[in-house]
Structures are given as C-alpha cells and as structure tokens.
Design a protein around this motif. Structure first.
Motif, PDB file in Angstrom:
ATOM      1  N   SER A  25      51.495  65.027  16.287  1.00  0.00           N
ATOM      2  CA  SER A  25      52.748  65.562  16.779  1.00  0.00           C
ATOM      3  C   SER A  25      53.778  64.388  16.892  1.00  0.00           C
ATOM      4  O   SER A  25      53.337  63.010  16.977  1.00  0.00           O
ATOM      5  CB  SER A  25      52.542  66.006  17.929  1.00  0.00           C
ATOM      6  N   GLY A  26      54.930  64.891  16.810  1.00  0.00           N
ATOM      7  CA  GLY A  26      55.765  63.615  16.989  1.00  0.00           C
ATOM      8  C   GLY A  26      56.751  63.358  15.600  1.00  0.00           C
ATOM      9  O   GLY A  26      56.602  64.484  14.739  1.00  0.00           O
ATOM     10  N   THR A  27      57.292  62.263  15.366  1.00  0.00           N
ATOM     11  CA  THR A  27      58.002  62.000  14.117  1.00  0.00           C
ATOM     12  C   THR A  27      56.993  61.219  12.955  1.00  0.00           C
ATOM     13  O   THR A  27      56.600  60.352  13.181  1.00  0.00           O
ATOM     14  CB  THR A  27      58.915  60.859  14.343  1.00  0.00           C
ATOM     15  N   LEU A  28      56.656  62.322  12.148  1.00  0.00           N
ATOM     16  CA  LEU A  28      55.687  62.082  11.052  1.00  0.00           C
ATOM     17  C   LEU A  28      55.933  61.366   9.710  1.00  0.00           C
ATOM     18  O   LEU A  28      55.359  61.027   8.986  1.00  0.00           O
ATOM     19  CB  LEU A  28      54.718  63.263  10.925  1.00  0.00           C
ATOM     20  N   LEU A  29      57.620  61.529   9.657  1.00  0.00           N
ATOM     21  CA  LEU A  29      57.955  61.238   8.254  1.00  0.00           C
ATOM     22  C   LEU A  29      57.548  59.999   7.865  1.00  0.00           C
ATOM     23  O   LEU A  29      57.345  59.679   6.328  1.00  0.00           O
ATOM     24  CB  LEU A  29      59.405  61.099   8.601  1.00  0.00           C
ATOM     25  N   ASN A  30      57.060  59.103   8.586  1.00  0.00           N
ATOM     26  CA  ASN A  30      56.815  57.377   7.945  1.00  0.00           C
ATOM     27  C   ASN A  30      55.445  57.380   7.987  1.00  0.00           C
ATOM     28  O   ASN A  30      55.077  56.076   7.727  1.00  0.00           O
ATOM     29  CB  ASN A  30      57.685  56.331   8.695  1.00  0.00           C
ATOM     30  N   ILE A  31      54.622  58.334   8.058  1.00  0.00           N
ATOM     31  CA  ILE A  31      53.169  58.055   8.315  1.00  0.00           C
ATOM     32  C   ILE A  31      52.680  58.239   6.972  1.00  0.00           C
ATOM     33  O   ILE A  31      52.793  59.205   6.179  1.00  0.00           O
ATOM     34  CB  ILE A  31      52.469  59.162   9.123  1.00  0.00           C
ATOM     35  N   ASN A  32      52.100  56.977   6.315  1.00  0.00           N
ATOM     36  CA  ASN A  32      51.599  57.123   5.008  1.00  0.00           C
ATOM     37  C   ASN A  32      49.872  57.270   4.822  1.00  0.00           C
ATOM     38  O   ASN A  32      49.761  57.837   4.072  1.00  0.00           O
ATOM     39  CB  ASN A  32      51.868  55.702   4.158  1.00  0.00           C
ATOM     40  N   VAL A  33      49.503  56.628   5.711  1.00  0.00           N
ATOM     41  CA  VAL A  33      47.884  56.785   5.945  1.00  0.00           C
ATOM     42  C   VAL A  33      47.192  56.863   6.990  1.00  0.00           C
ATOM     43  O   VAL A  33      47.800  56.697   8.250  1.00  0.00           O
ATOM     44  CB  VAL A  33      47.288  55.288   5.352  1.00  0.00           C
ATOM     45  N   VAL A  34      46.399  57.935   7.270  1.00  0.00           N
ATOM     46  CA  VAL A  34      45.676  58.172   8.395  1.00  0.00           C
ATOM     47  C   VAL A  34      44.192  57.741   8.328  1.00  0.00           C
ATOM     48  O   VAL A  34      43.533  58.233   7.125  1.00  0.00           O
ATOM     49  CB  VAL A  34      45.822  59.547   8.846  1.00  0.00           C
ATOM     50  N   GLY A  35      43.563  56.947   9.000  1.00  0.00           N
ATOM     51  CA  GLY A  35      42.334  56.570   8.851  1.00  0.00           C
ATOM     52  C   GLY A  35      41.463  56.983  10.201  1.00  0.00           C
ATOM     53  O   GLY A  35      42.002  57.313  11.274  1.00  0.00           O
ATOM     54  N   TRP A  36      40.154  56.554   9.979  1.00  0.00           N
ATOM     55  CA  TRP A  36      39.120  57.112  11.131  1.00  0.00           C
ATOM     56  C   TRP A  36      38.652  55.787  11.234  1.00  0.00           C
ATOM     57  O   TRP A  36      38.114  55.326  10.311  1.00  0.00           O
ATOM     58  CB  TRP A  36      38.093  58.147  10.882  1.00  0.00           C
ATOM     59  N   TYR A  37      38.516  55.366  12.693  1.00  0.00           N
ATOM     60  CA  TYR A  37      37.603  54.201  12.740  1.00  0.00           C
ATOM     61  C   TYR A  37      36.780  54.669  14.000  1.00  0.00           C
ATOM     62  O   TYR A  37      36.766  55.662  14.465  1.00  0.00           O
ATOM     63  CB  TYR A  37      38.672  53.208  13.501  1.00  0.00           C
ATOM     64  N   ARG A  38      35.676  53.762  14.270  1.00  0.00           N
ATOM     65  CA  ARG A  38      34.732  53.807  15.226  1.00  0.00           C
ATOM     66  C   ARG A  38      34.192  52.707  15.882  1.00  0.00           C
ATOM     67  O   ARG A  38      34.360  51.433  15.337  1.00  0.00           O
ATOM     68  CB  ARG A  38      33.402  54.715  14.513  1.00  0.00           C
ATOM     69  N   GLN A  39      33.993  52.852  17.127  1.00  0.00           N
ATOM     70  CA  GLN A  39      33.595  51.796  17.978  1.00  0.00           C
ATOM     71  C   GLN A  39      32.382  51.953  18.685  1.00  0.00           C
ATOM     72  O   GLN A  39      32.276  52.890  19.596  1.00  0.00           O
ATOM     73  CB  GLN A  39      34.525  51.238  18.892  1.00  0.00           C
ATOM     74  N   ALA A  40      30.970  51.322  18.498  1.00  0.00           N
ATOM     75  CA  ALA A  40      29.923  51.477  19.189  1.00  0.00           C
ATOM     76  C   ALA A  40      29.943  50.614  20.477  1.00  0.00           C
ATOM     77  O   ALA A  40      30.570  49.637  20.299  1.00  0.00           O
ATOM     78  CB  ALA A  40      28.710  51.289  18.290  1.00  0.00           C
ATOM     79  N   PRO A  41      29.016  50.796  21.221  1.00  0.00           N
ATOM     80  CA  PRO A  41      28.909  50.099  22.369  1.00  0.00           C
ATOM     81  C   PRO A  41      28.541  48.698  22.154  1.00  0.00           C
ATOM     82  O   PRO A  41      27.547  48.310  21.275  1.00  0.00           O
ATOM     83  CB  PRO A  41      27.850  50.680  23.373  1.00  0.00           C
TER      84      PRO A  41
END
Length: 114
Positions: A25-41
C-alpha cells in the motif's frame, strides 16, 4: 512511502506447501522489483526470488523448481507459492520492494517439520 504486509506463514510438514502473500500500500508508482528473502536463525538474510514490474522472475538455486513467485497488480500483491518444502526452508520470510528506496515488510515465520 510504501507499506508491505506479509502473511501466509505457518507450520507445515516436510513435503508440504504454503503460499505467502505480500500486499503493498502507499505510493507504488516507482516500485520496479519485488523480492522475497528469508532469514534462518543464526544465518544471514538471503534472497529467494524476485519478480519485476513486467513479470520477469528469478529464483535462487536452492528453491528453483519448488517455489513460484507471481503478482496480482490489481490487488497490489505478490505471492510466493512454496511446494515440496524442506526443513532447511525454515526461516522468517520477508518481502522487499525496490523503488527509489527499498521497503521491507515485517516478515512471516515459516517452519517446516522433518
């Protein structure tokens, strides 16, 4: 400003599936890439997958063939379908939106039982 909210994490047996969602949500016009990351303990955060505004996808070797990233622009949502889950997939999963600056969600826990 962009706000990201992840959901869909949980507890699953090895070999099972989960589908994560990242809603923006919010101002999305400049969003080019969306990624998923993860962090294990005890480990550093690692990149898992990404999708561009035009729908081009890329995956980390460790998840290629098991995870699928997709997006629904009408819902401002990016998904991560995770199949054939392994205990080593256990981590907090975060989505990140790349724009003028980077935005992160709060994360969602995925736990895979052996």
């Amino acid at each position: 400003q962009v706000q990201l909210v992840e959901s869909g994490g949980g507890l699953v047996q090895a070999g099972g599936s989960l589908k994560l969602s990242c809603t923006a949500s919010g101002t999305l016009l400049n969003i080019n890439v969306v990624g998923w990351y993860r962090q294990a303990p005890g480990k550093q955060r690692e990149w898992v997958a990404q999708i561009t505004h035009f729908g081009i996808t890329n995956y980390a070797t460790s998840v290629k063939g098991r995870f699928t990233i997709s997006r629904d622009n009408a819902k401002n949502t990016v998904y991560l379908q995770m199949n054939t889950l392994k205990p080593e997939d256990t981590a907090v999963y975060y989505c990140k939106a790349n724009g003028i600056v980077d935005y992160w969600g709060q994360g969602t826990q995925v736990t895979v039982l052996s």
